[in-house]
Write a protein that holds these residues in place. Sequence first.
Motif, short mmCIF file in Angstrom:
data_model
loop_
_atom_site.label_atom_id
_atom_site.label_comp_id
_atom_site.label_asym_id
_atom_site.label_seq_id
_atom_site.Cartn_x
_atom_site.Cartn_y
_atom_site.Cartn_z
N UNK A 1 -8.13 51.08 35.73
CA UNK A 1 -9.15 52.13 35.77
C UNK A 1 -10.05 52.03 34.55
N UNK A 2 -11.29 52.49 34.70
CA UNK A 2 -12.23 52.54 33.57
C UNK A 2 -11.88 53.75 32.71
N UNK A 3 -11.75 53.56 31.40
CA UNK A 3 -11.43 54.69 30.51
C UNK A 3 -11.83 54.37 29.08
N UNK A 4 -12.06 55.43 28.30
CA UNK A 4 -12.42 55.28 26.89
C UNK A 4 -11.20 54.94 26.04
N UNK A 5 -10.05 55.45 26.44
CA UNK A 5 -8.85 55.31 25.61
C UNK A 5 -7.68 54.92 26.51
N UNK A 6 -6.88 53.95 26.04
CA UNK A 6 -5.74 53.46 26.80
C UNK A 6 -4.49 53.53 25.92
N UNK A 7 -3.45 54.17 26.44
CA UNK A 7 -2.22 54.36 25.67
C UNK A 7 -1.03 53.95 26.52
N UNK A 8 -0.12 53.20 25.90
CA UNK A 8 1.15 52.84 26.56
C UNK A 8 2.30 53.39 25.73
N UNK A 9 3.27 54.01 26.40
CA UNK A 9 4.44 54.56 25.71
C UNK A 9 5.70 54.03 26.36
N UNK A 10 6.52 53.35 25.57
CA UNK A 10 7.78 52.78 26.05
C UNK A 10 8.95 53.56 25.48
#
Length: 333
Positions: A234-243
């Motif tokens: 998806x198009x987005x300003x901010x990308x976060x991944x949490x494991x």
Amino acid sequence: MLMCVVLLGLVNAYSGNLDETADAIQFAMFGGDDTPTPTPETRVFNYKAGPNAVPNSIMSDATLGTESDDESDDFLDSMVDSLLGTPSPVISYSFSELSYMAVATAPLQKNNFYTPIEDQIPRVMPCQAVKCHQTTVVVLDSSGSIGSVDYYKEISFIENMLKLTAVKAKRNNLKMCVGLISYSTGVHVELDPCCENSLCKSMNLFDTHALQYRGGMTNTAGALKVARQMLQAAASYKKVAMLITDGHSNDGGSPIPIAKEMRDKDKDGIKIIAVGVTNNVNDAELKGISGKKKVTNIASFDEFRGLSNKLLKANNVASLTELNRLFCCDVFQ
């Protein structure tokens, strides 16, 4: 409204604590504490969002609370790049800052679309028509060493965190996209962020107890390969991944190379938070995943409730009861 973010959580009793873990999640997800809208004197222009974008704020210690040295350095680098007209994609925008940005002009992933070579890794198709202020992907370890009881403690924490996300997003008029992955030997797409109303659909998964414990090995690399596809989709300003994991990867190879590509500013610009649980985590592996100098951790799965309470306090929510009331009133009315 919906937002896409990926979160990685690992907990270790001897190399971190509850307060540091709460601060790290707060900064990654929300960009600081629940502060008022920034003033014009504390803003820099967001060139990446286009000529009609409103400036985003310069985050100070007062705004962000207890951000780490690494996070402060990341922000200073991105601020300098912005002033030069070449902003870094790795920016921990706060919700207040994101509220200035039009979701219709959210930046697209123009190239470097990732496709795993392994047949057993699920594919996530790009959906650039879906635009979000923020995309969050949560990656949940459901390997055999965790057990079903502790796995559902993970689930409960993520449910509370996403409810808090929904309340804050609604108040800031933000569209959030959410992806959920569970993994052990295999990797399972529980929720694709490309669907409409993915944040609300995640609540259906919690309400219907659809997130199943599976057991097996710990294929963290495979899970991150799916998370990377989701965050590119998806198009987005901010990308976060949490494991969130309790141990060492023992299947699928090292997760560090794929994590480095995800964080690369010239490729994906994904912010990764790795939170370890119990004394069995591999510190070097978690540092390699997050790119940070220290491990973010908690001592046991029982501490997830305390972690929820600290995040509620940081965002001016009195209790889980108050969170549930706000979630029903703010999000669905």
